[in-house]
Design an enzyme around this catalytic site. Structure first.
Site, short mmCIF file in Angstrom:
data_model
loop_
_atom_site.label_atom_id
_atom_site.label_comp_id
_atom_site.label_asym_id
_atom_site.label_seq_id
_atom_site.Cartn_x
_atom_site.Cartn_y
_atom_site.Cartn_z
N SER A 61 42.92 45.04 41.59
CA SER A 61 42.04 46.14 41.19
C SER A 61 42.69 47.47 41.54
CB SER A 61 40.69 46.01 41.90
OG SER A 61 39.82 47.05 41.55
N SER A 106 44.01 50.55 45.85
CA SER A 106 44.11 49.32 45.10
C SER A 106 43.79 48.15 46.03
CB SER A 106 45.51 49.17 44.51
OG SER A 106 45.62 48.01 43.70
N LYS A 107 43.59 46.98 45.49
CA LYS A 107 43.38 45.78 46.30
C LYS A 107 43.58 44.57 45.41
CE LYS A 107 42.35 44.90 50.65
NZ LYS A 107 42.88 45.67 51.79
N GLY A 108 43.96 43.48 46.04
CA GLY A 108 44.16 42.25 45.30
C GLY A 108 43.66 41.06 46.09
#
Length: 476
Positions: A61, A106-108
């Site tokens: 994201s 961001s992040k995953g």
């Protein structure tokens, strides 16, 4: 288990954002632009193993591109969902703005239980996940830079870096595609301890502000303060270790998924970690009282409570039972929006996650800069610092020796004074400076703007105004 009246993680983040954003005037549409997640990529891929093809679901994201690259960890957990990674990506945006690292958020995440797979299987899964993200520039030194998170470590980051290099063989900056790597793969000293160390520095700075300490009813320094750690992973362990060994705090309670330990006289953090690394559990640790339900430690009397595990552990179901006058959020989103309001009403001071656990991304920034500059911090100046210090000490010793009152510096002082700053010293210095300045900015908002009553709102205001300024400078 979260009570049904509490908001979800993403809803809580949005509510806390709006509580702050409603206190300032923003151009029409800018509030929504800052708040919403720009994009979320969902990937489903198969890996052949154990005699069949297993399909995995992952996310990356991107919350805000007001600065690039965007930054945020990758977690491996069965609890990973689109809402979770979007909430975490939003927190990353605000976190980076607060500590002034030049990243968007961001992040995953990958929906997987990493404990159920061998090292070889995890490498194959990680490589395939990385491949899917890399080919869409969702891993790239100048666009999107992941890092470790819950369930991942420097091992996965080394695999991702290697996969990126295989797919981009002419990119001289390929090592900067991900941070949190081992030293042998372009990592940086101090990254593993960074988030826990940041918690220590955040608390140290808090205790340098008498007006803020007074609001908690506590006195003095961190010495002898009774601390409970909820979560004993990388962050909780390092935070507890440094606070105990360097600030003389007393860790009276520690909890993890196996339960909790309580001892009003104090638990030895290093000894407990050694016990766990030997394959033992909390339950058979010979010291302290064992609690089957580690969540109960959240409600025990202490001076400082450090939730360092997962989101949503303090809710409306237990907020009224919290007895700590000071909470510092080492985890992301450990307090729901509704519980946060209840704790504020009761006068409990919360040092928020958007500031407190920013040590990881701060040192990740240092690693990214190191990878782009292709040189270890301290390599050029360390010996020069030692040489100049030696000149000073020798000259002062010579002058003292020829005076009427002979004097010579103690050898231990000379040794410590002559030691030039290496990478770990520079990293810790930079992190300490970052946490100090960020807290000072937050505290200033709290004490100069009458409409702001708590540190979380002050931190969100600081982040929102900095992100808004960045967008305005882009012409939005």
């Amino acid at each position: 288990m979260r009570a049904s009246v509490d908001s979800s993680f993403l809803e809580s983040v949005n509510q806390l954002f709006e509580r702050a954003a409603n206190l300032i005037e923003l151009p029409p549409g800018l509030k929504e632009k800052i708040q919403i997640c720009n994009s979320t990529y969902t990937v489903r891929f198969g890996v052949r193993m154990r005699g069949k093809i297993q399909t995995f679901t992952g996310y990356r994201s991107v919350h805000s591109e007001h600065m690039e690259p965007v930054k945020g960890g990758i977690r491996y957990s069965l609890g990973v969902s689109q809402n979770e990674v979007e909430a975490l990506a939003a927190l990353m945006t605000y976190k980076c703005a607060i500590v002034e690292t030049p990243f968007g958020g961001s992040k995953g995440g990958l929906r997987i239980d990493p404990t159920q797979y061998s090292d070889e299987e995890l490498e194959r899964i990680t490589r395939r996940f990385a491949y899917e993200l890399i080919k869409r520039d969702l891993i790239n030194p100048s666009q999107n830079v992941p890092a470790p998170d819950m369930g991942t470590s420097e091992t996965e980051m080394a695999i991702i870096a290697d996969q990126y290099n295989r797919m981009n063989t002419t990119d001289i900056n390929s090592r900067a595609c991900v941070t949190g790597k081992p030293l042998t793969s372009g990592g940086i000293h101090g990254r593993v301890e960074a988030t826990g160390r940041g918690i220590q520095y955040a608390l140290q700075e808090f205790f340098r502000h008498p007006d803020d300490i007074k609001r908690t009813g506590l006195k003095g320094t961190l010495a002898n303060k009774r601390i409970i750690l909820h979560g004993f992973g990388n962050v909780g362990y390092h935070a507890g270790l440094f606070l105990q060994q360097e600030d003389d705090a007393v860790i009276i309670g520690i909890a993890n998924v196996d339960g909790g330990l309580y001892d009003p006289k104090g638990l030895d953090v290093a000894d407990l970690q050694k016990h766990l690394k030997a394959g033992q559990t909390f339950k058979n640790y010979p010291k302290g009282e064992f609690l089957e339900n580690g969540l109960k430690l959240l409600e025990c009397e202490c001076d400082i409570l450090i939730p360092a595990a997962v989101e949503g552990v303090i809710t409306t179901a237990n907020a009224s039972q919290i007895k700590a006058p000071l909470i510092i959020e080492a985890a992301n989103g450990p307090i729901t929006a509704e519980a946060d309001a209840e704790l504020n009403r009761r006068g409990i001071i919360i040092i928020p996650d958007t500031f407190a656990n920013a040590g990881g991304v701060t040192v990740s920034y240092f690693e990214w800069v190191k990878n782009l500059s292709h040189i270890r911090f301290g390599r050029m100046q360390r010996r020069q610092e030692e040489y100049r210090s030696r000149l000073l000490i020798d000259e002062m010793n010579r002058l003292f020796a020829s005076s009427d009152y002979p004097f010579r510096f103690h050898e231990d002082f000379i040794r410590r004074y002559l030691q030039g700053a290496g990478e770990i010293e520079l990293v810790r210095s930079g992190l300490d400076d970052t946490m100090r300045l960020a807290y000072q900015s937050i505290s200033e908002i709290l004490h100069t703007r009458p409409e702001v009553n708590d540190l979380r709102t002050a931190a969100f205001l600081l982040a929102i105004e900095r992100v808004a300024t960045s967008y305005k400078n882009k012409g939005l």
